[in-house]
Design an enzyme around this catalytic site. Structure first.
Site, PDB file in Angstrom:
ATOM      1  N   ASN A   1     -11.813 -80.283  24.397  1.00  0.00           N
ATOM      2  CA  ASN A   1     -11.489 -79.962  25.812  1.00  0.00           C
ATOM      3  C   ASN A   1     -11.299 -81.456  26.505  1.00  0.00           C
ATOM      4  O   ASN A   1     -10.011 -81.805  26.745  1.00  0.00           O
ATOM      5  CB  ASN A   1     -12.136 -78.814  26.507  1.00  0.00           C
ATOM      6  CG  ASN A   1     -11.570 -77.383  26.319  1.00  0.00           C
ATOM      7  OD1 ASN A   1     -10.287 -77.241  26.748  1.00  0.00           O
ATOM      8  ND2 ASN A   1     -11.672 -76.742  25.398  1.00  0.00           N
TER       9      ASN A   1
ATOM     10  N   LYS B   1     -19.448 -71.758  19.679  1.00  0.00           N
ATOM     11  CA  LYS B   1     -17.938 -72.010  20.377  1.00  0.00           C
ATOM     12  C   LYS B   1     -17.942 -73.240  21.089  1.00  0.00           C
ATOM     13  O   LYS B   1     -16.950 -74.261  21.094  1.00  0.00           O
ATOM     14  CB  LYS B   1     -17.341 -70.660  21.326  1.00  0.00           C
ATOM     15  CG  LYS B   1     -16.331 -71.015  21.651  1.00  0.00           C
ATOM     16  CD  LYS B   1     -15.521 -69.625  22.393  1.00  0.00           C
ATOM     17  CE  LYS B   1     -14.004 -69.987  22.896  1.00  0.00           C
ATOM     18  NZ  LYS B   1     -13.671 -68.649  23.758  1.00  0.00           N
TER      19      LYS B   1
ATOM     20  N   GLU C   1     -11.840 -77.150  33.767  1.00  0.00           N
ATOM     21  CA  GLU C   1     -13.102 -76.449  33.841  1.00  0.00           C
ATOM     22  C   GLU C   1     -14.140 -77.482  33.160  1.00  0.00           C
ATOM     23  O   GLU C   1     -14.618 -77.006  32.224  1.00  0.00           O
ATOM     24  CB  GLU C   1     -12.678 -75.264  32.856  1.00  0.00           C
ATOM     25  CG  GLU C   1     -13.423 -74.089  32.656  1.00  0.00           C
ATOM     26  CD  GLU C   1     -13.099 -72.884  31.970  1.00  0.00           C
ATOM     27  OE1 GLU C   1     -13.628 -71.777  32.063  1.00  0.00           O
ATOM     28  OE2 GLU C   1     -12.080 -73.088  31.006  1.00  0.00           O
TER      29      GLU C   1
ATOM     30  N   ALA D   1      -6.077 -60.731  35.218  1.00  0.00           N
ATOM     31  CA  ALA D   1      -5.301 -60.138  34.284  1.00  0.00           C
ATOM     32  C   ALA D   1      -4.261 -61.100  33.760  1.00  0.00           C
ATOM     33  O   ALA D   1      -3.177 -60.849  33.888  1.00  0.00           O
ATOM     34  CB  ALA D   1      -4.801 -58.728  34.621  1.00  0.00           C
TER      35      ALA D   1
ATOM     36  N   SER E   1      -6.974 -75.680  26.395  1.00  0.00           N
ATOM     37  CA  SER E   1      -6.874 -75.073  27.570  1.00  0.00           C
ATOM     38  C   SER E   1      -6.904 -76.223  28.800  1.00  0.00           C
ATOM     39  O   SER E   1      -6.448 -76.357  29.696  1.00  0.00           O
ATOM     40  CB  SER E   1      -7.687 -73.893  27.905  1.00  0.00           C
ATOM     41  OG  SER E   1      -9.067 -74.442  27.687  1.00  0.00           O
TER      42      SER E   1
ATOM     43  N   ALA F   1      -3.470 -63.760  30.336  1.00  0.00           N
ATOM     44  CA  ALA F   1      -3.043 -63.800  29.016  1.00  0.00           C
ATOM     45  C   ALA F   1      -4.348 -62.935  28.344  1.00  0.00           C
ATOM     46  O   ALA F   1      -4.081 -62.077  27.549  1.00  0.00           O
ATOM     47  CB  ALA F   1      -3.098 -65.228  28.253  1.00  0.00           C
TER      48      ALA F   1
ATOM     49  N   ASN G   1     -15.535 -69.514  29.029  1.00  0.00           N
ATOM     50  CA  ASN G   1     -16.008 -70.715  28.386  1.00  0.00           C
ATOM     51  C   ASN G   1     -17.156 -71.313  28.645  1.00  0.00           C
ATOM     52  O   ASN G   1     -17.394 -71.368  29.906  1.00  0.00           O
ATOM     53  CB  ASN G   1     -14.880 -71.850  28.287  1.00  0.00           C
ATOM     54  CG  ASN G   1     -13.657 -71.140  27.226  1.00  0.00           C
ATOM     55  OD1 ASN G   1     -13.999 -70.514  26.126  1.00  0.00           O
ATOM     56  ND2 ASN G   1     -12.403 -71.365  27.705  1.00  0.00           N
TER      57      ASN G   1
END
Length: 331
Positions: free
Chosen positions: A213, A205, A286, A8, A274, A10, A102
């Site tokens: 990224n 996306k 990631e 939990a 990110s 953002a 993502n």
């Protein structure tokens, strides 16, 4: 309806607050000062669409929650395989997992009927089947997030833009469980279309994520700076074109032009991706779901994708240097 939000942060706290506002029984699973604030004061959402407050149950221990109807998974994709102990208490015989990640999901080829790679495991996101062992593909509801939030302070979520969480079944069916979850999200003030071709959304996306990224982490540049520099802008366009070629070879057809994706990135402005934020914080990057899986699918489908391969080589080395693998025990 009973929903657990595992991770939990953002996005997860924002979704949990919206669902709680809709009357759903929500359980937030978090840790640290953020958890303490959630327990003491709930979630305060600051948004240009209107501020609101919600106070769902919050804990660090999923065993306090027990089996739920849905788990909204707010963890990074590289955490999935190791999340078994956290997930196990939440999973009942019919629990669905809404994976808001993502990049390429571990279930990507599951349910892709008629495709030569149907049920093929993508090693980059499901190494040795470790992820699917924790998250059986039949539990998966895909989710593509078009929403930007940040933790302004413990328990305080700033909603920046976007409210769309597109969801869909891996087999493309319009299931009751998707429709019911969508209704709850909409009742909480969010957009949640159930898409029969969610993979197209994933690729649309990903066209941005696969380029911006890793390049932002390698160059320490914002999205606007990457677009403004002639050579990196060209690099982004080539990576996007190769990604579209991979998508089509994998059976999808993302309906957005490269020029439009570049224009959208420029509009975002001086935003740190990110991956760049994780780099600066010394966190795991990631890379697996965002670019390595795309390169793996390119190999499986015979797409050349030389730019993606080269950038993947550079970013995976950087990722290894940021968070080096643990030392082997002395023999």
């Amino acid at each position: 309806m009973k929903v657990a939000v595992l991770g939990a942060g953002a996005i997860g706290a924002y979704v949990g607050a919206a669902l709680h506002r809709a009357g759903v029984e929500v359980h937030l699973i978090a840790r640290g000062p953020h958890l303490v604030a959630l327990q003491d004061h709930g979630v305060y959402v600051k948004s240009p669409r209107g501020d609101f407050h919600a106070h769902p149950y919050a804990t660090a221990n999923p065993a306090d929650v027990g089996p739920v109807d849905y788990v909204f998974l707010g963890l990074k994709a590289h955490s999935y395989a190791g999340a078994g102990k956290l997930l196990a208490p939440l999973l009942g015989p019919r629990t669905a997992v809404v994976a808001a990640q993502n990049g390429i999901p571990w279930w990507y080829f599951h349910g892709l009927k008629g495709h030569p790679l149907e049920k093929h495991r993508i090693e980059a996101v499901d190494p040795g089947g470790a992820t699917s062992a924790v998250l059986p593909t039949w539990r998966a509801i895909g989710c593509v997030v078009y929403c930007s939030t940040e933790i302004q302070a413990p328990g305080v979520i700033r909603h920046l833009e976007g409210t769309r969480f597109s969801i869909g079944e891996p087999d493309g069916s319009i299931s009751t469980r998707c429709l019911e979850f969508s209704d709850a999200m909409v009742a909480g003030g969010l957009k949640c279309p159930v898409e029969p071709n969610l993979r197209d959304d994933i690729w649309v996306k990903l066209m941005g994520n696969v380029a911006f990224n890793p390049l932002s982490a390698l160059t320490r540049a914002t999205m606007a700076e990457i677009c403004a520099h002639e050579h990196t802008r060209d690099l982004v366009a080539r990576m996007m074109a190769e990604t579209v070629a991979v998508a089509r070879a994998a059976g999808s057809n993302p309906q957005v032009s490269i020029d439009r994706r570049l224009a959208g990135a420029e509009k975002v402005g001086h935003h740190k991706t990110s991956m760049l934020q994780d780099l600066e914080a010394g966190k795991v990057l990631e890379t697996d779901a965002i670019i390595s899986a795309v390169v793996e699918i390119a190999e499986l489908t015979g797409v050349a994708a030389p730019t993606l391969r080269n950038v993947n080589a550079a970013i995976t080395l950087l990722a290894r240097k940021v968070v080096p693998p643990p030392m082997a025990a002395a023999g």
